[in-house]
Design an enzyme around this catalytic site. Structure first.
Site, mmCIF file in Angstrom:
data_model
loop_
_atom_site.group_PDB
_atom_site.id
_atom_site.type_symbol
_atom_site.label_atom_id
_atom_site.label_comp_id
_atom_site.label_asym_id
_atom_site.label_seq_id
_atom_site.Cartn_x
_atom_site.Cartn_y
_atom_site.Cartn_z
ATOM 1 N N ALA A 49 -7.673 -37.247 1.594
ATOM 2 C CA ALA A 49 -8.067 -38.239 2.131
ATOM 3 C C ALA A 49 -8.520 -39.124 0.967
ATOM 4 O O ALA A 49 -9.290 -38.616 -0.524
ATOM 5 C CB ALA A 49 -9.392 -37.017 2.551
ATOM 6 N N ALA A 54 -10.970 -35.485 -6.424
ATOM 7 C CA ALA A 54 -9.888 -34.800 -6.386
ATOM 8 C C ALA A 54 -8.903 -36.786 -5.837
ATOM 9 O O ALA A 54 -8.381 -36.759 -7.009
ATOM 10 C CB ALA A 54 -9.728 -33.651 -6.232
ATOM 11 N N CYS A 55 -9.354 -36.859 -5.059
ATOM 12 C CA CYS A 55 -8.172 -38.254 -4.725
ATOM 13 C C CYS A 55 -8.758 -38.796 -5.045
ATOM 14 O O CYS A 55 -7.924 -39.782 -5.854
ATOM 15 C CB CYS A 55 -8.436 -38.508 -3.281
ATOM 16 S SG CYS A 55 -7.328 -36.836 -2.314
ATOM 17 N N ASN A 56 -9.735 -39.233 -5.601
ATOM 18 C CA ASN A 56 -10.409 -40.694 -6.831
ATOM 19 C C ASN A 56 -9.826 -40.685 -8.370
ATOM 20 O O ASN A 56 -9.232 -41.810 -8.192
ATOM 21 C CB ASN A 56 -12.567 -40.390 -5.988
ATOM 22 C CG ASN A 56 -12.616 -41.455 -5.415
ATOM 23 O OD1 ASN A 56 -11.824 -41.339 -4.244
ATOM 24 N ND2 ASN A 56 -13.843 -40.951 -5.163
ATOM 25 N N ALA A 59 -6.382 -41.121 -7.880
ATOM 26 C CA ALA A 59 -5.777 -42.721 -7.732
ATOM 27 C C ALA A 59 -6.507 -43.404 -9.016
ATOM 28 O O ALA A 59 -5.571 -43.693 -9.663
ATOM 29 C CB ALA A 59 -6.469 -43.242 -6.662
#
Length: 165
Positions: A49, A54-56, A59
């Site tokens: 998401a 963690a995804c930030n 990315a």
């Protein structure tokens, strides 16, 4: 803090196998498909998401290593269940310099084996399993990594790419 631990899914791809067909829409509303990428070697990573810690981090790590990927002629595609609108805002907010693909029905994630059973705090549910693939010019897998960790993953991927030659 307990993190989600993905359980094995039925689909696991190996190096040399044909990647599944797909067609998704990017953060700008353009269609991207396996067919449109034939003749291009690329990285395709699946993340749960946008706008989560963690995804930030993952990315932004891909963003910060853009030169490492471009020097290998490896465009990066990030795939998540988020909508095109969410991905567009995510890309703008973090100045992402690669393509994000929307898979809200998780059809492509399922085809790649990146959607399956996860456990978190004793609860079992279906969700995205953080995974990364390198797909060759001929549409076959050069690398297939499941259950990757966000932190340090891009650096590990770059090391793994060096070993591929």
């Amino acid at each position: 803090m307990t993190t989600a631990t993905p359980e094995p899914t039925n689909i696991r791809f190996m190096v040399g196998e044909e990647a599944p067909d797909f067609e998704l829409v990017d953060q700008q509303g353009n269609k991207v498909s396996k067919k449109s990428l034939l003749g291009t070697r690329y990285v395709m990573y699946f993340y749960p998401a946008a706008n989560t810690p963690a995804c930030n981090q993952q990315a932004c790590d891909f963003r910060d290593h853009a030169m490492d990927f471009s020097s290998q002629d490896l465009p990066v595609y990030g795939v998540s269940p988020d909508s095109v609108e969410v991905l567009s805002k995510f890309a703008d907010k973090h100045s992402l310099n690669f393509t994000l693909l929307a898979d809200p029905e998780h059809e492509v994630s399922e085809k790649f084996g990146a959607w399956g059973e996860k456990k978190n705090y004793g609860r079992t549910y279906q969700g995205l399993i953080r995974s990364t693939f390198v797909i060759g010019e001929d549409g076959t897998f050069e690398l297939a990594q499941y259950n990757v960790r966000a932190k340090g993953h891009v650096e590990k991927l770059l090391r793994d790419l060096k070993s591929l030659g």
